[in-house]
Design an enzyme around this catalytic site. Structure first.
Site, PDB file in Angstrom:
ATOM      1  N   GLY A 167       0.823  -1.206   0.000  1.00 34.32           N
ATOM      2  CA  GLY A 167       0.000   0.000   0.000  1.00 34.32           C
ATOM      3  C   GLY A 167       0.854   1.252   0.000  1.00 34.32           C
ATOM      4  N   SER A 190       1.473   3.480  -2.366  1.00 36.13           N
ATOM      5  CA  SER A 190       1.238   4.506  -3.386  1.00 36.13           C
ATOM      6  C   SER A 190       0.728   5.828  -2.832  1.00 36.13           C
ATOM      7  CB  SER A 190       0.242   3.984  -4.439  1.00 36.13           C
ATOM      8  OG  SER A 190      -1.025   3.731  -3.854  1.00 36.13           O
ATOM      9  N   ARG A 191       0.097   5.782  -1.652  1.00 39.15           N
ATOM     10  CA  ARG A 191      -0.527   7.016  -1.134  1.00 39.15           C
ATOM     11  C   ARG A 191      -0.390   7.106   0.382  1.00 39.15           C
ATOM     12  NH1 ARG A 191      -6.616   6.714  -2.805  1.00 39.15           N
ATOM     13  NH2 ARG A 191      -6.306   4.594  -2.065  1.00 39.15           N
ATOM     14  N   VAL A 233      -2.815  -7.521  -1.974  1.00 40.79           N
ATOM     15  CA  VAL A 233      -2.353  -8.246  -0.789  1.00 40.79           C
ATOM     16  C   VAL A 233      -3.429  -9.157  -0.208  1.00 40.79           C
ATOM     17  CG1 VAL A 233      -0.665  -6.469  -0.161  1.00 40.79           C
ATOM     18  CG2 VAL A 233      -2.982  -6.353   0.794  1.00 40.79           C
ATOM     19  N   ASN A 278       1.671  -2.337   5.372  1.00 37.45           N
ATOM     20  CA  ASN A 278       0.924  -1.094   5.577  1.00 37.45           C
ATOM     21  C   ASN A 278      -0.455  -1.102   4.912  1.00 37.45           C
ATOM     22  OD1 ASN A 278       0.594   2.001   5.866  1.00 37.45           O
ATOM     23  ND2 ASN A 278       0.561   1.676   3.645  1.00 37.45           N
ATOM     24  N   TYR A 287     -12.601  -4.023  11.561  1.00 35.72           N
ATOM     25  CA  TYR A 287     -11.272  -3.402  11.473  1.00 35.72           C
ATOM     26  C   TYR A 287     -10.473  -3.631  12.761  1.00 35.72           C
ATOM     27  CZ  TYR A 287      -7.876   0.331  10.424  1.00 35.72           C
ATOM     28  OH  TYR A 287      -6.730   1.056  10.180  1.00 35.72           O
ATOM     29  N   LYS A 340      -6.924  -5.693  13.108  1.00 36.34           N
ATOM     30  CA  LYS A 340      -5.714  -5.039  13.618  1.00 36.34           C
ATOM     31  C   LYS A 340      -5.287  -5.637  14.953  1.00 36.34           C
ATOM     32  CE  LYS A 340      -5.051  -2.016  10.308  1.00 36.34           C
ATOM     33  NZ  LYS A 340      -3.872  -2.111   9.413  1.00 36.34           N
TER      34      LYS A 340
END
Length: 250
Positions: free
Chosen positions: A15, A17-18, A68, A96, A161, A165
């Site tokens: 992840g 790219s941003r 991923v 990430n 979420y 995590k």
């Protein structure tokens, strides 16, 4: 640039790219001199922008596209890259990539549960396991998992979420004990409210009142912490979850 890092030593940021991922790519390149593998799923333009920023500061980077959350796609992409770069070693892995599908648990759709766990939890297995053996053989590695405040304290509307995590936090502590003797450290960083795409829809003006430092964090602040954990300066830190949240959970 950290001494001892050669051109054939790489750092993979999923992840990348941003947002936080991009900031981490830039910081690892700047501080430690690694050739950065920028993983992205679909936004090639954003990934190319990250690549350009790394090159503009004198670093080297390569795009590596795969989802991923998809086991076979991840395995194929990593195997092909290794086959084409036989002498290359991924010394640093930053897990990430993440997503969220928020909503009250009572009304949560099964697909929202599955998608969030696939991207945030199962990806840890899919990406980390194939890169672990080379680290073990080399007797050096840094695995850094970007988790969340939600995985530590829980957040209403984020049961999926928080579950994902929280599981990565437990996996971090367990894997750290398995590989420590081979000089591989495994740590997690747990951001609170950080200005990024993930928090774009939140009311920052109101939520910052919950934060003792009275502001949201920046992606760059998270990246500095990740860069430290990836460095040799952090050689005696493993199995830790480091909060970076302005004091909201202290």
């Amino acid at each position: 640039m950290e001494k001892g890092v050669q051109e054939l030593k790489y750092a993979l940021v999923t992840g990348g790219s941003r947002g936080i991922g991009r900031a981490i790519c830039l910081q690892l390149s700047k501080d430690l001199g690694y050739h950065i593998l920028i993983n992205y799923r679909s936004n090639k333009n954003a990934a190319l922008e990250t690549l350009s920023k790394i090159e503009s500061q004198g670093g080297k980077a390569t795009l590596l596209q795969f989802d991923v959350a998809n086991a076979s796609e991840t395995e194929t992409a990593l195997s092909l890259w290794q086959e084409n770069n036989k002498d290359a070693v991924v010394e640093v892995l930053v897990n990430n990539a993440g997503t969220h599908k928020d909503g009250l648990f009572l009304w949560m759709k099964s697909n929202d549960w599955k998608q969030v766990l696939d991207t945030n939890l199962n990806s840890f297995f899919y990406v980390t396991q194939p890169l672990l053996q080379p680290m073990l053989l080399q007797r050096f590695g840094r695995i850094i998992n970007v988790v969340s405040l939600s995985g530590l304290k829980g957040t209403a509307g984020q049961v999926n979420y928080a579950a994902a995590k929280g599981a990565v936090i437990a996996a971090t502590k367990s894997l750290a004990q398995e590989v420590a003797k081979r000089n591989i450290t495994v740590n997690a960083v747990a951001p609170g409210f950080v200005t990024s795409d993930m928090t774009a829809g939140l009311d920052e003006k109101e939520l910052k009142k919950l934060v003792p430092l009275n502001r949201f964090g920046t992606a760059e602040e998270v990246a500095h912490l990740v860069s430290f954990l990836a460095s040799k300066k952090a050689s005696y830190i493993t199995g830790e979850v480091i909060n970076i949240n302005g004091g909201i959970y202290s």
